[in-house]
Design a protein around this motif. Sequence first.
Motif, PDB file in Angstrom:
ATOM      1  N   MET A   1       0.837  -1.191   0.000  1.00 30.01           N
ATOM      2  CA  MET A   1       0.000   0.000   0.000  1.00 30.01           C
ATOM      3  C   MET A   1       0.876   1.247   0.000  1.00 30.01           C
ATOM      4  SD  MET A   1      -1.336  -0.001   3.938  1.00 30.01           S
ATOM      5  CE  MET A   1      -0.177  -0.134   5.294  1.00 30.01           C
ATOM      6  N   SER A   2       0.307   2.331  -0.460  1.00 34.32           N
ATOM      7  CA  SER A   2       1.010   3.608  -0.424  1.00 34.32           C
ATOM      8  C   SER A   2       0.847   4.225   0.964  1.00 34.32           C
ATOM      9  CB  SER A   2       0.451   4.535  -1.501  1.00 34.32           C
ATOM     10  OG  SER A   2       1.119   5.763  -1.479  1.00 34.32           O
ATOM     11  N   SER A   3       1.776   5.073   1.344  1.00 35.80           N
ATOM     12  CA  SER A   3       1.717   5.690   2.676  1.00 35.80           C
ATOM     13  C   SER A   3       2.013   7.169   2.533  1.00 35.80           C
ATOM     14  CB  SER A   3       2.727   5.027   3.610  1.00 35.80           C
ATOM     15  OG  SER A   3       2.765   5.696   4.844  1.00 35.80           O
ATOM     16  N   PHE A  55       2.825  -2.212   7.104  1.00 37.57           N
ATOM     17  CA  PHE A  55       2.849  -3.127   5.964  1.00 37.57           C
ATOM     18  C   PHE A  55       1.751  -4.171   6.137  1.00 37.57           C
ATOM     19  CE2 PHE A  55       4.375  -6.818   3.586  1.00 37.57           C
ATOM     20  CZ  PHE A  55       4.868  -6.243   2.426  1.00 37.57           C
ATOM     21  N   ASP A  56       1.002  -4.425   5.064  1.00 41.65           N
ATOM     22  CA  ASP A  56      -0.032  -5.451   5.081  1.00 41.65           C
ATOM     23  C   ASP A  56       0.629  -6.796   4.798  1.00 41.65           C
ATOM     24  OD1 ASP A  56      -2.149  -7.162   4.792  1.00 41.65           O
ATOM     25  OD2 ASP A  56      -3.180  -6.001   3.254  1.00 41.65           O
ATOM     26  N   GLY A  60      -1.647  -7.230   0.513  1.00 42.36           N
ATOM     27  CA  GLY A  60      -2.159  -5.935   0.106  1.00 42.36           C
ATOM     28  C   GLY A  60      -2.546  -5.908  -1.365  1.00 42.36           C
ATOM     29  N   GLN A  65       4.395  -2.132  -1.447  1.00 38.88           N
ATOM     30  CA  GLN A  65       3.738  -1.306  -0.451  1.00 38.88           C
ATOM     31  C   GLN A  65       4.721  -0.249   0.050  1.00 38.88           C
ATOM     32  OE1 GLN A  65       1.412  -3.458   2.535  1.00 38.88           O
ATOM     33  NE2 GLN A  65       1.711  -5.357   1.377  1.00 38.88           N
ATOM     34  N   THR A  67       4.982   2.724  -0.894  1.00 36.09           N
ATOM     35  CA  THR A  67       5.601   3.223  -2.112  1.00 36.09           C
ATOM     36  C   THR A  67       5.779   4.742  -2.092  1.00 36.09           C
ATOM     37  OG1 THR A  67       3.424   3.298  -3.165  1.00 36.09           O
ATOM     38  CG2 THR A  67       4.765   1.341  -3.540  1.00 36.09           C
ATOM     39  N   GLY A  83       9.738   1.149  -2.664  1.00 37.36           N
ATOM     40  CA  GLY A  83       8.608   0.308  -2.295  1.00 37.36           C
ATOM     41  C   GLY A  83       9.136  -1.065  -1.926  1.00 37.36           C
ATOM     42  N   ASP A  85       8.084  -5.334  -1.093  1.00 39.72           N
ATOM     43  CA  ASP A  85       7.187  -6.463  -0.883  1.00 39.72           C
ATOM     44  C   ASP A  85       7.700  -7.222   0.334  1.00 39.72           C
ATOM     45  OD1 ASP A  85       9.448  -7.721  -1.813  1.00 39.72           O
ATOM     46  OD2 ASP A  85       8.487  -8.710  -3.520  1.00 39.72           O
TER      47      ASP A  85
END
Length: 517
Positions: A1-3, A55-56, A60, A65, A67, A83, A85
């Motif tokens: 996911m983006s943050s 982090f999922d 996700g 994520q 990113t 980003g 994983d």
Amino acid sequence: MSSSFPWLTVLGVVPLVGALLILVLPRRSAALARPIALATSLVALLVGVGAATQFDWGGGEGQFQLTETHAWIPQFGVSYALGVDGIALALILMSLILVPICLLAAWDDVAPGDGRRLQTYMALMLVLETFMIGVFAARDVFLFYVFFEAMLIPVYFLIGMFGGARRQYAAVKFLLFSLAGGLIMLVAVIGLYLQGPRGGDGFLVESLTGLDLGTGTERWLFLGFFIAFAVKAPMWPVHTWLPDAASASRPATATLLVGVLDKVGTYGMIRFCLQLFPEASQWATPVVITLAVISIIYGAIVAIGQDDMLRLIGYTSISHFGFIVLGIFALTTTAGIGSNLYMINHGFTTAALFLFAGMLIKRRGSSRISDFGGWQRVTPVLAGVFFVAGLSGLALPGLNSFVSEFLVMVGTFGKYKVATVIAVVGVVLAALYILLMYQRVMTGPKPDDPEVDGRPVPDLNVREKLVAAPLIALFLILGFFPKPALDLLRPAVTTTLQYVGVTDPAPTQGVAEGSNP
């Protein structure tokens, strides 16, 4: 996911700020370089834990994520794109754990009175941490290449300025091998960009995945990347720089070199070779599997014959990297998860072996195994933790390495039975080189009044116990409860194999046809 919060940028900046603070210290305050470096690395670890909480772990949406994407050199399609994983996050967390442990172990490597050298030493370790984070977090292929080459600079000076008697030779050899592999990869990076969509995001991994490259082009580009990663990994026959670098380095430097930097090679095989060149990866698999098996057996056999403790550990790593590459190119989910977990476990096991060996070498004044004997009677606690590290290295059930090695074997056997059977010989040889080293170093009659600086040899002090404790704890946690790590890695491995276009082999039927299950 983006943050909305730039976790990965902050994570990379923290060690760099610490390095700058150390370098601007006045000479009379040089002793502060050590606590500043340690505090900085612990802050980075806390930031890394914070990033992991965002982090999922279930995968996700999308491959990456946390990113961040910003235009860097848009005329050439280069982005500052980060980003992670599950694989990249696991390797970053491993790096963040190992750096403070190494800094604590290296506390007395340079005397406080040698002010500027101490500042340089600690600053280089932190700069290296920034580059390690960057290389695992890069989503832009060109940015990855920049970090890939930038890592050579601090490592070259850590070996060449602070290593042993053959430090200059080892540093130059390391640099030449790495530069040669990097230049080959640069040609492939440029060729890949020209085959892609180009534009402002032309180097993004997402933009270069799934291209129709043509069989010949794809195979040549694959070879360009693979050769560079094989040198970095290191694999037979481009491995010869590693034993020299490991034996000439300080133990803390050797730990980061073998425990973290060499993982860039195997990580690159997963992130770029498999994902960007799926057809070529399947085409090259038989040769890569063969090279991996040779690395396993060769590294183990040569390790058995070594008299230098650090060279022996270096050769064991060549064997272990053979297992990692074997799991990667088996192209099954089980082997892929095992090889990724192997990278993490090998980082911690290698750290323990190098750092505990360094403690022994400091006390004896020699790295030659033949100069030891009976040291469990001199330093029983050090002998105990060294023995546990050795058991981790030979993958004793209940310790961390067993889980990853078992998964690699099981996942590979369904497709490559002969390679797996030969690789099992490496497991037997691992028991030989570890137990023989321990026997020669630790058992036997007590040596005659060993001394350090005119005083009886001490056992582990408080600082050294703080180095040992987290490593032993990680052996047990990852050995008895590897599920969180496996859950983190599984979605990323599954995604990668989907890009390659392979499926796991069907399980063998254990029930006769026509009978009730």
